[in-house]
Motif scaffolding. Structure first.
Motif, PDB file in Angstrom:
ATOM      1  N   GLY A   1       0.807  -1.210   0.000  1.00 16.23           N
ATOM      2  CA  GLY A   1       0.000   0.000   0.000  1.00 16.23           C
ATOM      3  C   GLY A   1       0.843   1.264   0.000  1.00 16.23           C
ATOM      4  N   VAL A   2       1.885   1.286   0.828  1.00 15.81           N
ATOM      5  CA  VAL A   2       2.761   2.452   0.879  1.00 15.81           C
ATOM      6  C   VAL A   2       3.501   2.617  -0.443  1.00 15.81           C
ATOM      7  CG1 VAL A   2       4.810   3.420   1.991  1.00 15.81           C
ATOM      8  CG2 VAL A   2       3.018   2.373   3.378  1.00 15.81           C
ATOM      9  N   TRP A   3       3.948   1.512  -1.040  1.00 15.42           N
ATOM     10  CA  TRP A   3       4.660   1.578  -2.324  1.00 15.42           C
ATOM     11  C   TRP A   3       3.782   2.181  -3.415  1.00 15.42           C
ATOM     12  CZ3 TRP A   3       3.541  -1.544  -6.768  1.00 15.42           C
ATOM     13  CH2 TRP A   3       4.409  -1.340  -7.834  1.00 15.42           C
ATOM     14  N   VAL A   4       2.515   1.781  -3.460  1.00 10.62           N
ATOM     15  CA  VAL A   4       1.604   2.311  -4.483  1.00 10.62           C
ATOM     16  C   VAL A   4       1.423   3.819  -4.315  1.00 10.62           C
ATOM     17  CG1 VAL A   4      -0.798   2.308  -5.278  1.00 10.62           C
ATOM     18  CG2 VAL A   4       0.377   0.147  -4.866  1.00 10.62           C
TER      19      VAL A   4
ATOM     20  N   ILE B   1      -6.320  -1.835   1.348  1.00  6.88           N
ATOM     21  CA  ILE B   1      -5.136  -2.674   1.558  1.00  6.88           C
ATOM     22  C   ILE B   1      -4.318  -2.152   2.739  1.00  6.88           C
ATOM     23  CG2 ILE B   1      -2.883  -3.272   0.572  1.00  6.88           C
ATOM     24  CD1 ILE B   1      -4.243  -3.548  -2.123  1.00  6.88           C
ATOM     25  N   LEU B   2      -4.154  -0.823   2.822  1.00  8.44           N
ATOM     26  CA  LEU B   2      -3.410  -0.246   3.947  1.00  8.44           C
ATOM     27  C   LEU B   2      -4.108  -0.538   5.271  1.00  8.44           C
ATOM     28  CD1 LEU B   2      -2.306   3.246   2.557  1.00  8.44           C
ATOM     29  CD2 LEU B   2      -0.801   1.407   3.347  1.00  8.44           C
TER      30      LEU B   2
ATOM     31  N   GLY C   1      -2.658  -2.928   8.234  1.00  7.66           N
ATOM     32  CA  GLY C   1      -2.466  -2.460   9.605  1.00  7.66           C
ATOM     33  C   GLY C   1      -3.178  -3.331  10.621  1.00  7.66           C
ATOM     34  N   MET C   2      -4.401  -3.763  10.292  1.00  3.97           N
ATOM     35  CA  MET C   2      -5.159  -4.625  11.203  1.00  3.97           C
ATOM     36  C   MET C   2      -4.486  -5.981  11.372  1.00  3.97           C
ATOM     37  SD  MET C   2      -7.818  -3.193  12.575  1.00  3.97           S
ATOM     38  CE  MET C   2      -8.829  -4.589  13.025  1.00  3.97           C
ATOM     39  N   LEU C   3      -4.040  -6.572  10.254  1.00  6.45           N
ATOM     40  CA  LEU C   3      -3.366  -7.873  10.342  1.00  6.45           C
ATOM     41  C   LEU C   3      -2.052  -7.760  11.109  1.00  6.45           C
ATOM     42  CD1 LEU C   3      -3.969  -9.304   6.751  1.00  6.45           C
ATOM     43  CD2 LEU C   3      -5.064 -10.017   8.874  1.00  6.45           C
ATOM     44  N   PHE C   4      -1.350  -6.659  10.910  1.00  2.67           N
ATOM     45  CA  PHE C   4      -0.106  -6.412  11.643  1.00  2.67           C
ATOM     46  C   PHE C   4      -0.376  -6.393  13.144  1.00  2.67           C
ATOM     47  CE2 PHE C   4       3.054  -3.638  13.560  1.00  2.67           C
ATOM     48  CZ  PHE C   4       4.240  -4.040  12.969  1.00  2.67           C
TER      49      PHE C   4
END
Length: 258
Positions: A43-46, A70-71, A75-78
């Motif tokens: 997400g950050v790359w995009v 996606i971001l 974050g939630m999965l992290f």
């Protein structure tokens, strides 16, 4: 005496089973943690990619919204992976229950997103993009987001129109630029300079196939991202499977902790 030995043996087996579930729970949550880190990175790359990928995604509001989804999911999965690892190792029932409820909500949200993607799939078809291109593309108005985005796509992928340069027939672009068959973004940009470059440009704008890109952008973009689409699909299946196992292990460990 026999009953005491049997009880002790049962307690030992139960403890071994609980220990096995605990470490399996830790492994699965560590994988979820890695998956969340990957989604955050994508997400950050995009959003910061300097090659124009953000402009390509911005061509469709659904795709641009998907980047922020996606971001958020990353974050939630992290966070969930971190909570699950801590809950499993420390055998904390509060953390495990909180983890189970959150991962259940995420699983339901992913399911809802898949259903919505299926419902709105017509917004990602050739016909939809062609219709929008004919209606809104202006050619040289860089202040218009839609036009500048399409110019970036055609320049980046060396393509023209959605299906082919014929898409510009009976379009807003032809109404505004009656002397041009295709926009300049469709022209091949060779290394010539000066008069040669000017002649090539004029030949392209007048419709000469030798000086323009003839491949449609829909095919060009799909071909470019085909591998990534399959990887993303496989990754989604893996993540969903891991989430299911993580929920099962969390509930088993929750019930097994005394």
């Amino acid at each position: 005496m026999g009953q005491g030995e049997a009880s002790a043996r049962g307690t030992t087996m139960e403890g071994d089973c609980l220990s096995c579930i605990k470490y399996l729970m830790f492994v699965f949550n560590f994988l979820i943690f890695l998956g969340g880190s990957f989604l955050l990175g994508v997400g950050v790359w995009v959003l910061v990619d300097p090659t124009g990928f953000r402009e390509i995604v911005a061509a469709n509001p659904l795709l641009f919204t998907g980047v922020y989804i996606i971001l958020g999911m990353g974050g939630m999965l992290f966070l969930l992976g971190f909570l699950g690892c801590c809950g499993a190792i420390r055998e904390n029932k509060c953390l495990l229950l909180f983890f189970f409820m959150l991962i259940l909500l995420i699983f339901l949200a992913e399911l809802a997103a898949a259903i919505l993607a299926f419902i709105f799939r017509e917004h990602l078809t050739r016909e939809y993009f062609t219709k929008e291109l004919k209606r809104h593309y202006q050619g040289y108005n860089n202040t218009d987001v839609f036009t500048s985005t399409w110019n970036a796509i055609m320049s980046t992928f060396d393509c023209c129109g959605v299906n082919s340069p014929e898409d510009f027939k009976d379009s807003l672009f032809r109404l505004i630029n009656q002397n041009h068959m295709v926009p300049e973004a469709c022209c091949q940009h060779a290394s010539q300079t000066g008069e040669v470059a000017y002649i090539s440009r004029e030949q392209c704008l007048s419709g000469n196939m030798m000086f323009r890109h003839n491949k449609g952008c829909y095919t060009a973009v799909v071909d470019y991202f085909e591998l990534y689409i399959y990887v993303a699909g496989a990754l989604a299946i893996v993540v969903l499977t891991i989430e299911l196992f993580a929920m099962v292990f969390a509930m088993c460990l929750f019930r097994g902790i005394q």
